[in-house]
Scaffold this active site. Structure first.
Site, mmCIF file in Angstrom:
data_model
loop_
_atom_site.group_PDB
_atom_site.id
_atom_site.type_symbol
_atom_site.label_atom_id
_atom_site.label_comp_id
_atom_site.label_asym_id
_atom_site.label_seq_id
_atom_site.Cartn_x
_atom_site.Cartn_y
_atom_site.Cartn_z
ATOM 1 N N LEU A 21 -79.079 -132.901 59.885
ATOM 2 C CA LEU A 21 -78.087 -132.660 60.515
ATOM 3 C C LEU A 21 -76.826 -130.313 60.323
ATOM 4 O O LEU A 21 -76.482 -130.455 58.841
ATOM 5 C CB LEU A 21 -76.807 -132.991 60.230
ATOM 6 C CG LEU A 21 -76.555 -134.097 60.244
ATOM 7 C CD1 LEU A 21 -75.599 -135.535 60.479
ATOM 8 C CD2 LEU A 21 -77.373 -135.441 62.194
ATOM 9 N N ALA A 22 -77.379 -129.719 61.067
ATOM 10 C CA ALA A 22 -77.024 -128.332 60.818
ATOM 11 C C ALA A 22 -76.222 -127.903 61.434
ATOM 12 O O ALA A 22 -76.524 -126.306 61.189
ATOM 13 C CB ALA A 22 -78.266 -127.789 60.258
ATOM 14 N N GLY B 58 -72.627 -127.147 62.093
ATOM 15 C CA GLY B 58 -71.691 -127.233 62.158
ATOM 16 C C GLY B 58 -71.142 -125.445 62.117
ATOM 17 O O GLY B 58 -72.187 -125.107 61.225
ATOM 18 N N ARG C 128 -65.013 -123.292 56.819
ATOM 19 C CA ARG C 128 -64.578 -123.349 55.162
ATOM 20 C C ARG C 128 -65.228 -122.381 54.363
ATOM 21 O O ARG C 128 -64.609 -121.949 53.564
ATOM 22 C CB ARG C 128 -64.450 -124.866 54.572
ATOM 23 C CG ARG C 128 -63.267 -125.583 54.700
ATOM 24 C CD ARG C 128 -63.511 -127.396 54.289
ATOM 25 N NE ARG C 128 -64.753 -127.483 55.572
ATOM 26 C CZ ARG C 128 -65.008 -129.052 54.818
ATOM 27 N NH1 ARG C 128 -64.097 -129.824 53.737
ATOM 28 N NH2 ARG C 128 -66.141 -129.018 55.173
ATOM 29 N N GLY D 240 -69.234 -133.373 65.876
ATOM 30 C CA GLY D 240 -68.731 -134.043 64.362
ATOM 31 C C GLY D 240 -70.360 -134.931 64.026
ATOM 32 O O GLY D 240 -71.016 -134.579 64.854
ATOM 33 N N ARG E 285 -90.523 -100.321 49.895
ATOM 34 C CA ARG E 285 -89.975 -101.345 50.921
ATOM 35 C C ARG E 285 -90.965 -101.335 51.504
ATOM 36 O O ARG E 285 -91.823 -101.888 50.943
ATOM 37 C CB ARG E 285 -89.118 -99.978 52.239
ATOM 38 C CG ARG E 285 -87.571 -100.121 51.830
ATOM 39 C CD ARG E 285 -87.289 -98.651 53.098
ATOM 40 N NE ARG E 285 -87.825 -98.949 53.952
ATOM 41 C CZ ARG E 285 -86.872 -98.052 55.245
ATOM 42 N NH1 ARG E 285 -86.883 -97.036 54.845
ATOM 43 N NH2 ARG E 285 -86.842 -99.051 56.302
ATOM 44 N N ASN F 10 -101.892 -86.188 45.067
ATOM 45 C CA ASN F 10 -100.281 -86.100 43.295
ATOM 46 C C ASN F 10 -99.094 -84.902 44.615
ATOM 47 O O ASN F 10 -99.775 -84.184 45.586
ATOM 48 C CB ASN F 10 -100.203 -84.921 42.295
ATOM 49 C CG ASN F 10 -99.805 -84.847 41.868
ATOM 50 O OD1 ASN F 10 -98.154 -85.374 41.725
ATOM 51 N ND2 ASN F 10 -99.041 -83.624 41.176
ATOM 52 N N ALA G 204 -96.347 -75.353 48.251
ATOM 53 C CA ALA G 204 -94.813 -75.620 48.118
ATOM 54 C C ALA G 204 -93.833 -75.029 48.746
ATOM 55 O O ALA G 204 -93.963 -73.619 50.012
ATOM 56 C CB ALA G 204 -94.305 -75.150 46.858
#
Ligand code: UD1
Ligand code: CA
Length: 481
Positions: free
Chosen positions: A29-30, A32, A36, A99, A355, A399, A445
């Site tokens: 039962l999943a 709901g 709360r 319910g 990642r 590198n 660079a």
């Protein structure tokens, strides 16, 4: 070392005989909302040690043929389906959540269609439910020829649970939900764990008699206890002493409580198995993680998902890993690794981020403030400082200078960057993908590389420096401080 089933550590297994011709189905039962929890996510997607609650219950039933397990979903159904996409999972939609009894009613046609003899119903918010105890309940119910069976717990603090009402002779007569209890019933410490077995042929005529005349205006599955006894069908109770496995999660406080119990149990298991865990109170390891003896972990650290770590690997403090496979490498402090592989002798971090789709081969090195996504760093390649490498392949022993960026996204699509072995990329280079740099090529660079560089070539792609000699600054009297 294979994954350890943490849910079943406390009990001896009584298996349902493999040759049993009785057809048994399982219903979770999943549907709901989990009001709360004060969260917009469906309750069964709340995470304990980074794994959704429903995942725990489904895994507890992993050895049941998948065509005999259904999850009733409703609130956030699309999100739940998206979290469990394997076609082996079967869902039944409860469009309106009226319910737990209503959920059973919605599922009943499926139960009948599959010609089940018994159906075992489990609340989806009970992550540590031990499979063995479901079997124990089913077998006891079959042996007693009962109409239904329930698992009960004796709790010091029964608040929030349905109370089990027994007759003088000890037989179960009723379950009264807390909101419907009088003071005397509220004092009962034996509660309903939210796990049931129903004899399908004996209970089918009772379903239509469920009503919502109660404090919550819901159809309660628990009303079937009274309906069974009124129909002179015995209700079999199996009491369960290791309450921790059966605690339902309804509030953030209950979630963190269950999580901390499980965390402690898992860490103790791995220490016992030969993993060195420093600051064990600050280490969280998910239930599906597999570690080898000789792994070293220092807390605080979090290791989740299906991470696999080989002996000899070192994970320093403040690392977060999910679905990582680490060979005997070093993951230095404050690194974050998700769905990535790290080979033997590689060094990651400190402050590195790997990642999904990343492979760091043996002896390669990813240093501080380097982010790698969907890329391969071949053996011995190095990106030691401040880089972003996305959708790329970095050849062996290449590198990558500090500040190198693969410009992999043109605003619409992602493109690849390939760098040959032993290539040298100077600091602060922007590699505008799609682009290739050949083997042993050198990029000066600060270059912005928009065209491929042949092997062994020197590429300089930056504005040429001009020095204007004899240029004098303005006289000091006009300069500001
Ligand atoms: C329920 C039991 C209570 C028991 C406790 C054990 C009822 C009426 N009460 O109370 O006796 O002590 O579990 O943990 O069953 N759900 C649906 N559809 C719905 C409503 C709920 O699928 O319309 C699912 C929820 O997602 C949850 C499970 O049923 O996984 C139980 O519902 P919940 O509201 O948590 O019941 P409790 O109040 O905990
Ligand atoms: Ca509950």
């Amino acid at each position: 070392m294979t994954p350890h089933n943490f849910a079943t550590t406390c009990c001896t297994h009584t298996c349902i005989p493999a040759d049993s011709v009785t057809r048994i189905g399982y219903l979770i039962l999943a549907a709901g909302k989990g009001t709360r929890m004060h969260s917009s996510a469906p309750k069964v997607l709340q995470r304990v040690l980074d794994k959704p609650l429903l995942g725990y219950v489904l895994d507890a039933l992993a050895d049941v043929p998948s065509d005999q397990v259904w999850s009733v979903i409703g609130h956030g159904a699309d999100q739940v389906r998206a979290a469990f996409t394997d076609p082996k999972y079967h869902f039944i939609l409860q469009g309106e959540q009226r319910g737990t009894g209503h959920a059973l009613r919605i599922a009943w046609p499926t139960i009948e269609e599959h010609k089940l003899d018994y159906v075992c119903v489990v609340n989806g918010d009970t992550p540590c439910v031990p499979r063995t105890d479901l079997d124990r309940l089913i077998m006891a119910c079959m042996a007693a020829n009962a109409g239904m069976g329930i698992l009960t717990l004796n709790l010091d603090n029964p608040t929030g649970y349905g109370r089990v009402v027994r007759a003088q002779d000890g037989t179960i007569r009723d379950i009264i939900e807390e909101k419907d209890c009088d003071a005397q019933t509220r004092d009962i410490h034996e509660v309903n764990a939210g796990i049931y077995v129903f004899s399908v042929p004996r209970c089918r005529h009772l379903l239509a008699r469920l009503d919502d005349h109660n404090a919550q205006g819901e159809f309660y599955i628990t009303q079937l206890v009274r309906l069974c006894t009124e129909a002179h069908m015995p209700v079999h109770g199996v009491s369960f002493t290791h309450a921790c496995g059966m605690l339902g999660i309804n509030t953030p406080q209950e979630l963190t409580g269950v999580e901390d119990n499980l965390r402690t149990e898992i860490v103790a298991h791995w220490i016992q198995a030969g993993v060195s865990i420093r600051q064990p109170g600050l280490v969280s390891i998910g239930p599906d993680v597999v570690l080898e003896p000789g792994v070293q972990i220092t807390g605080p650290a979090e290791i989740y998902g299906h991470s696999r770590i080989t002996g000899g690997a070192v994970v320093e403090s403040h690392c977060w890993l999910r679905d990582a496979t680490l060979q005997a490498c070093q993951v230095r402090s404050f690194s974050h690794i998700e769905s990535a592989h790290v080979g033997t002798g590689a060094v990651i971090g400190p402050f590195a981020r790997l990642r999904p789709g990343t492979i760091i081969e043996d002896q390669a090195r990813v240093g501080n403030f380097v982010e790698v996504k969907n890329s391969v760093l071949r053996c011995g390649a190095k990106a030691s400082h401040l880089s972003y490498l996305g959708d790329s392949e970095i050849g062996a022993h290449a590198n990558i200078g500090a500040g190198t960026i693969t410009c992999n996204y043109d605003g619409q699509r992602k493109h690849r960057t390939n760098i040959g072995s032993r290539a040298f990329i100077g600091s602060n280079t922007a590699l505008v993908a799609p682009v290739e740099v050949g083997e042993q090529a050198v990029v000066g660079a600060g270059s912005v590389v928009t065209k491929s560089v042949p092997p062994q070539a020197l590429c300089i792609a930056r504005a040429k420096q001009t020095n204007l000699t004899g240029w004098k600054p303005k006289s000091s009297s006009t300069q500001k401080d």
